[in-house]
Write a protein that holds these residues in place. Structure first.
Motif, PDB file in Angstrom:
ATOM      1  N   LEU A  70       1.057  -1.279  -0.122  1.00 56.16           N
ATOM      2  CA  LEU A  70       0.096  -0.420   0.049  1.00 56.16           C
ATOM      3  C   LEU A  70       0.469   1.489   0.477  1.00 56.16           C
ATOM      4  N   HIS A  71       2.166   1.076   0.448  1.00 55.04           N
ATOM      5  CA  HIS A  71       3.132   2.072   0.173  1.00 55.04           C
ATOM      6  C   HIS A  71       2.451   3.366   0.850  1.00 55.04           C
ATOM      7  N   GLY A  72       2.735   2.535   2.478  1.00 55.11           N
ATOM      8  CA  GLY A  72       1.887   3.651   3.416  1.00 55.11           C
ATOM      9  C   GLY A  72       3.212   3.137   4.431  1.00 55.11           C
ATOM     10  N   SER A  73       2.329   3.293   5.845  1.00 56.31           N
ATOM     11  CA  SER A  73       3.032   3.752   6.983  1.00 56.31           C
ATOM     12  C   SER A  73       2.031   2.836   8.099  1.00 56.31           C
ATOM     13  N   ILE A  74       3.028   2.756   9.317  1.00 60.14           N
ATOM     14  CA  ILE A  74       2.064   1.830  11.008  1.00 60.14           C
ATOM     15  C   ILE A  74       2.606   2.630  11.753  1.00 60.14           C
ATOM     16  N   GLU A  75       1.801   2.599  12.659  1.00 59.60           N
ATOM     17  CA  GLU A  75       2.578   3.036  13.726  1.00 59.60           C
ATOM     18  C   GLU A  75       2.014   2.917  14.803  1.00 59.60           C
ATOM     19  N   ALA A  76       2.326   2.768  16.310  1.00 61.74           N
ATOM     20  CA  ALA A  76       1.849   2.343  17.761  1.00 61.74           C
ATOM     21  C   ALA A  76       1.831   3.592  18.470  1.00 61.74           C
ATOM     22  N   LYS A  77       1.287   4.119  19.176  1.00 64.35           N
ATOM     23  CA  LYS A  77       1.451   4.931  20.506  1.00 64.35           C
ATOM     24  C   LYS A  77       0.162   4.930  21.381  1.00 64.35           C
ATOM     25  N   ASN A  78       0.852   4.637  22.637  1.00 64.99           N
ATOM     26  CA  ASN A  78       0.472   4.965  23.878  1.00 64.99           C
ATOM     27  C   ASN A  78      -0.997   6.189  24.034  1.00 64.99           C
ATOM     28  N   ILE A  79      -2.096   5.256  24.416  1.00 67.38           N
ATOM     29  CA  ILE A  79      -2.677   6.867  24.949  1.00 67.38           C
ATOM     30  C   ILE A  79      -3.578   6.545  26.086  1.00 67.38           C
ATOM     31  N   ASP A  80      -4.976   7.567  26.836  1.00 65.71           N
ATOM     32  CA  ASP A  80      -5.404   6.919  27.832  1.00 65.71           C
ATOM     33  C   ASP A  80      -6.103   5.462  27.585  1.00 65.71           C
ATOM     34  N   ASN A  81      -4.878   4.955  28.823  1.00 60.98           N
ATOM     35  CA  ASN A  81      -5.622   3.533  29.090  1.00 60.98           C
ATOM     36  C   ASN A  81      -5.187   2.530  27.892  1.00 60.98           C
ATOM     37  N   GLY A  82      -4.785   2.885  26.882  1.00 65.95           N
ATOM     38  CA  GLY A  82      -4.888   2.144  25.664  1.00 65.95           C
ATOM     39  C   GLY A  82      -3.994   1.921  24.919  1.00 65.95           C
ATOM     40  N   VAL A  83      -4.111   2.312  23.080  1.00 63.98           N
ATOM     41  CA  VAL A  83      -2.855   2.051  22.509  1.00 63.98           C
ATOM     42  C   VAL A  83      -4.127   2.612  20.882  1.00 63.98           C
ATOM     43  N   CYS A  84      -3.035   3.263  20.440  1.00 61.72           N
ATOM     44  CA  CYS A  84      -3.768   3.539  18.957  1.00 61.72           C
ATOM     45  C   CYS A  84      -2.566   3.393  18.156  1.00 61.72           C
ATOM     46  N   PHE A  85      -3.558   2.345  17.022  1.00 61.46           N
ATOM     47  CA  PHE A  85      -2.697   1.976  15.737  1.00 61.46           C
ATOM     48  C   PHE A  85      -2.914   2.827  14.836  1.00 61.46           C
ATOM     49  N   ARG A  86      -1.783   3.732  14.115  1.00 63.46           N
ATOM     50  CA  ARG A  86      -2.251   4.918  12.845  1.00 63.46           C
ATOM     51  C   ARG A  86      -2.040   4.466  11.430  1.00 63.46           C
ATOM     52  N   ILE A  87      -2.379   3.701  10.292  1.00 64.97           N
ATOM     53  CA  ILE A  87      -2.264   3.413   9.724  1.00 64.97           C
ATOM     54  C   ILE A  87      -2.394   4.481   8.100  1.00 64.97           C
ATOM     55  N   LYS A  88      -1.186   4.919   7.895  1.00 65.75           N
ATOM     56  CA  LYS A  88      -1.455   6.044   6.478  1.00 65.75           C
ATOM     57  C   LYS A  88      -1.046   5.507   5.321  1.00 65.75           C
TER      58      LYS A  88
END
Length: 91
Positions: A70-88
């Protein structure tokens, strides 16, 4: 959209876009990922589970698909009591 997976919830899936890219954010309330582990979660065969409970290949494969196909990227970061995976993904 919310799924209950043994008291771990995917709280929210957000889809956003700008002129160049589409962003998919997947947030949960599973307590987050230990800071020392976070930089390694997309490495092949990395797992915090016992050997019989997981291979550590899932997040690596997801990242490979997003990057190479998909020629994109993915990252993960901690947020309030959880995690956010962000796909671009580029449009």
């Amino acid at each position: 959209m919310v799924w209950n997976l043994a008291n771990i919830f995917i709280k929210l899936i957000q889809i956003q876009e700008d002129t160049k890219d589409v962003y998919i954010n997947i947030l949960d309330n599973a307590g987050g990922i230990t800071q020392s582990v976070l930089p390694h979660i997309f490495e092949p065969y990395f797992s915090t589970k016992k050997e019989e409970e997981g291979t550590g290949i899932g997040l690596y494969m997801g990242k490979t698909i997003v990057n190479k196909h998909l020629h994109g990227s993915i990252e993960a970061k901690n947020i309030d009591n959880g995690v956010c995976f962000r796909i671009k993904i580029p449009k």
